[in-house]
Motif scaffolding. Sequence first.
Motif, mmCIF file in Angstrom:
data_model
loop_
_atom_site.group_PDB
_atom_site.id
_atom_site.type_symbol
_atom_site.label_atom_id
_atom_site.label_comp_id
_atom_site.label_asym_id
_atom_site.label_seq_id
_atom_site.Cartn_x
_atom_site.Cartn_y
_atom_site.Cartn_z
ATOM 1 N N ALA A 169 0.844 -1.202 0.000
ATOM 2 C CA ALA A 169 0.000 0.000 0.000
ATOM 3 C C ALA A 169 0.873 1.243 0.000
ATOM 4 O O ALA A 169 0.967 1.982 0.966
ATOM 5 C CB ALA A 169 -0.924 -0.010 1.212
ATOM 6 N N CYS A 175 -6.720 2.659 -3.607
ATOM 7 C CA CYS A 175 -7.292 2.197 -2.345
ATOM 8 C C CYS A 175 -8.781 2.514 -2.346
ATOM 9 O O CYS A 175 -9.297 3.142 -3.275
ATOM 10 C CB CYS A 175 -6.599 2.893 -1.177
ATOM 11 S SG CYS A 175 -6.918 4.679 -1.092
ATOM 12 N N ASP A 176 -9.465 2.084 -1.320
ATOM 13 C CA ASP A 176 -10.890 2.353 -1.192
ATOM 14 C C ASP A 176 -11.117 2.943 0.181
ATOM 15 O O ASP A 176 -10.862 2.282 1.200
ATOM 16 C CB ASP A 176 -11.687 1.051 -1.362
ATOM 17 C CG ASP A 176 -13.197 1.287 -1.311
ATOM 18 O OD1 ASP A 176 -13.606 2.459 -1.103
ATOM 19 O OD2 ASP A 176 -13.939 0.306 -1.441
ATOM 20 N N ASP A 177 -11.545 4.195 0.234
ATOM 21 C CA ASP A 177 -11.724 4.840 1.539
ATOM 22 C C ASP A 177 -13.063 4.496 2.177
ATOM 23 O O ASP A 177 -13.426 5.008 3.225
ATOM 24 C CB ASP A 177 -11.559 6.352 1.415
ATOM 25 C CG ASP A 177 -12.628 6.986 0.530
ATOM 26 O OD1 ASP A 177 -13.510 6.257 0.036
ATOM 27 O OD2 ASP A 177 -12.553 8.217 0.345
ATOM 28 N N THR A 186 -6.560 7.057 -4.000
ATOM 29 C CA THR A 186 -5.157 6.607 -3.974
ATOM 30 C C THR A 186 -4.524 6.978 -2.641
ATOM 31 O O THR A 186 -4.986 7.888 -1.949
ATOM 32 C CB THR A 186 -4.337 7.263 -5.106
ATOM 33 O OG1 THR A 186 -4.379 8.676 -4.955
ATOM 34 C CG2 THR A 186 -4.855 6.859 -6.472
ATOM 35 N N TYR A 187 -3.458 6.252 -2.301
ATOM 36 C CA TYR A 187 -2.709 6.545 -1.079
ATOM 37 C C TYR A 187 -1.785 7.732 -1.297
ATOM 38 O O TYR A 187 -1.188 7.882 -2.371
ATOM 39 C CB TYR A 187 -1.862 5.343 -0.663
ATOM 40 C CG TYR A 187 -2.659 4.207 -0.087
ATOM 41 C CD1 TYR A 187 -3.215 4.310 1.183
ATOM 42 C CD2 TYR A 187 -2.842 3.017 -0.791
ATOM 43 C CE1 TYR A 187 -3.957 3.265 1.721
ATOM 44 C CE2 TYR A 187 -3.568 1.975 -0.263
ATOM 45 C CZ TYR A 187 -4.127 2.103 1.000
ATOM 46 O OH TYR A 187 -4.838 1.066 1.535
ATOM 47 N N ARG A 193 -5.679 8.395 2.643
ATOM 48 C CA ARG A 193 -6.193 8.153 1.302
ATOM 49 C C ARG A 193 -6.657 9.453 0.657
ATOM 50 O O ARG A 193 -7.186 10.337 1.311
ATOM 51 C CB ARG A 193 -7.347 7.148 1.371
ATOM 52 C CG ARG A 193 -6.846 5.739 1.575
ATOM 53 C CD ARG A 193 -7.937 4.787 1.942
ATOM 54 N NE ARG A 193 -8.458 5.093 3.278
ATOM 55 C CZ ARG A 193 -9.147 4.233 4.018
ATOM 56 N NH1 ARG A 193 -9.389 3.028 3.561
ATOM 57 N NH2 ARG A 193 -9.600 4.564 5.203
#
Length: 227
Positions: A169, A175-177, A186-187, A193
């Motif tokens: 990561a 990513c999924d918040d 995105t990170y 995020r």
Amino acid sequence: MALCPNDPNKVATGICGCGVSDVDTDSDGTADCNDAACPNDPNKVAPGICGCGVSDVDTDSDGTADGNDACPNDPNKVAPGICGCGVSDVDTDSDGTADCNDACPNDPNKVAPGICGCGVSDVDSDSDGTADCNDGCPNDPNKVAPGVCGCGVAEGTCEDCLGIPFGTATPGTACDDGDPCTVNDTYQAESTRKDNSSTRMATSLRMFATRVLQTPTRSHPASADAA
């Protein structure tokens, strides 16, 4: 007829002959005439190795009489040398320091244990003040132990955005918040995020519009004046 007519002290030749005294000064059983070399030494009739008055005995049987042996009780020495009588001057590790003065007699690089002990160098490769023998990261001046990230990597820089060391990561990955109103999350490097703001705004507007269109219209009762 007297045997020594011209010797007022003798009437016979005796041991030494006429004109020579038969006296034995040191009472060693040998008249001085035959003990001329050491007439005053009852233990010798000749100087021998050490001379009159000094015994030729070799106490330690090393082949050197005590009179010439500065270590008469040490069969391995005739002089004290570096370490003294009774102690060998051997230098086992050939470092130029005799074992008697060498606290690390088998380590040619040390004469004292130092920080790391005999047989182990006290070198500090990364010059961080901690010898390599006590340094878990001998080539990293900022660490003495690997920690989470390992030698050569600063702590806190190897963990991914979820706090997992060397995880996947990483900043920039998707990513999924958990917010259904956002997409393309995105990170970020700050381990949070990031939403795609333009997408989120458009989505929010669409959802708002949808909610407005789906809200039923209420009917209003007629007023008394209308009646």
